[in-house]
Motif scaffolding. Structure first.
Motif: not given
Length: 464
Positions: A66-73, A109-117, A407-417
């Motif tokens: 996830q941290v290399d595709t759709f969940d930047p940390k 996009g208009q949503s501005g969602i971050e996605v990996s290259e 969302a996951t935590d600041d490092f992308g380890f666990a779902a928190v939200e």
């Protein structure tokens, strides 16, 4: 003299009246189930108005990160090569320092969602995608996590999502299977258990296709009978059907026997329909080039052709085994794998939109879990399995696009939200198909079973 059946023995032992009563009950049950028995794959009405009619599951087996595709940390850049301050959660193998993503992220996009290259072409559709960054599962092991994602239970034999959907809704094409599975080069781990029907009738099980091939005879074994013309095959099948019907009459409600009868008929009808749907030469060069002349590209083009013809569920795998299971050399392998999928996914979504199929087709992307933000020991080049927090995305079929759920935590380890369990994902997907996950049940071994068991909550924010 032929041996007595159990029913005949009981009847002759003085319980004839009870047997007559039982026969009446069975006749009534058969009358109630007559439409299903006549054609178990006949289209059925949903529980309420459906937003989607078809499901396409893009399975990144092995577990994409996830941290290399759709969940930047960004915090991983700061702590790269150092322990993370929150400590490492327990996973299958020993892990060490933080490992930053080797890929760059960008807003789309208009949503501005971050996605990996890695998925830059897919990201062109981000305003139509709902990215769920707070997925979580039960354990960090492939086998139970695959079964949980596909069948709703990581331990016991249960029907797959595709089987439940075709059981609940039927299919729109009598000449093709209602549930098709493509995996090039062989099976993933736990093999056919991923698309089994378990205690549901066998007609709802996924039909496997080895999509590495291009010729229809290799895609589907024995699709043609080279010994007999169609009219002779029909005569032969009619005879077999008559014998099977007589056999079935003495064994009321034998689901396995009935499924076998239906399979014979489907195989006969598929000879002409399958030869057409799997012949990609019927597509224009422009369309074939859009998808790309690759195995994954052909898989997705075939999927569009199957959906067009009314197939209810199509599941596509990355390949045999667990290709995304990158415990080392992640930077190179993830890039290679994503490169196989990115253009075909973008082409598929564009093609669905152009043909008016996007709004009726629910597309899911993801794996059985994600990967750790920290490196697996001893090197700093791979990630372990991570069930605590990972990403899946949905598009089409009534999905509210251009948004991130959870969302996951600041490092992308666990779902928190806004955590979304696999059961919640299944409940939401069924809801989009017009199915109440608590009402789609099947009685087996004295109790009512369902895909979500006693769990699952529809994530209403995902739905338009």
């Amino acid at each position: 003299m032929l041996p007595l059946s159990r029913r005949e023995m009981l009847a002759r032992c003085g319980t004839g009246i009870g047997t007559i009563a039982l026969a009446g009950v069975l006749r009534d049950a058969q009358a109630v189930d007559a439409p299903r028995a006549t054609d178990p794959l006949a289209p059925k009405a949903p529980h309420f108005a459906a937003k989607a009619k078809h499901v396409v599951h893009l399975f990144m087996n092995g577990g994409a990160s996830q941290v290399d595709t759709f969940d930047p940390k960004p915090q991983l850049d700061k702590y790269h090569g150092k322990p993370i301050p929150t400590g490492n959660l327990r996973t299958e193998r020993k892990t060490g320092a933080a490992m930053k993503s080797p890929y760059s992220f960008k807003k789309y996009g208009q949503s501005g969602i971050e996605v990996s290259e890695l998925f830059a072409k897919t990201a062109a559709h981000i305003d139509d995608m709902c990215v769920i960054r707070s997925m979580y599962a039960d354990v960090p092991n492939h086998e139970p996590s695959l079964l949980l994602m596909n069948c709703g239970d990581g331990r016991q034999p249960r029907p797959s999502l595709g089987s439940w959907v075709t059981y609940g809704l039927g299919s729109e094409n009598r000449n093709l299977p209602g549930f098709v599975v493509m995996c090039p080069g062989g099976y993933p781990i736990v093999t056919t258990q991923n698309w089994r029907s378990a205690f549901l009738p066998g007609v709802y099980q996924g039909t496997y296709i080895d999509s590495q091939h291009t010729q229809v005879d290799k895609l589907i074994a024995h699709i043609r009978n080279t010994e007999l013309p169609l009219e002779k095959q029909r005569e032969q099948l009619d005879l077999v059907a008559a014998l099977n019907a007589k056999h079935l009459a003495d064994r009321a409600n034998d689901a396995n026997l009935e499924s076998r009868i239906r399979t014979f008929e489907l195989a006969f009808r598929m000879q002409s329909e399958a030869a057409d749907v799997f012949d990609l030469s019927r597509e224009t060069k422009k369309v074939r080039d859009l998808y790309g002349d690759t195995t994954i590209g052909r898989q997705l083009l075939l999927t569009r052709r199957l959906i067009e013809r009314g197939v209810r569920v199509v599941q596509l795998w990355s390949g045999a085994g667990q290709p995304w299971d990158n415990h080392d050399n992640l930077a190179t392998t993830h890039k290679t794998l994503a490169g196989q999928w990115d253009q075909p996914i973008a082409a598929f979504l564009s093609d669905l939109k152009q043909r008016g199929l996007f709004d009726s087709t629910l597309v899911q992307w993801g794996g059985e879990f994600g990967r750790t933000p920290v490196a697996e020991l001893p090197a700093l080049n791979g990630r372990d399995h991570n069930h605590y927090g990972f990403t899946s995305w949905l598009a089409g079929g009534g999905v509210k696009g251009g948004q991130v759920i959870g969302a996951t935590d600041d490092f992308g380890f666990a779902a928190v939200e806004n955590k979304v369990h696999v059961h919640d994902l299944h409940a939401t997907m069924l809801h989009l198909l017009g199915i109440d996950h608590e009402k789609l049940t099947y009685r087996y071994a004295g109790r009512d079973f369902r895909l979500t068991d006693v769990h699952g909550t529809v994530v209403k924010d995902i739905i338009k």
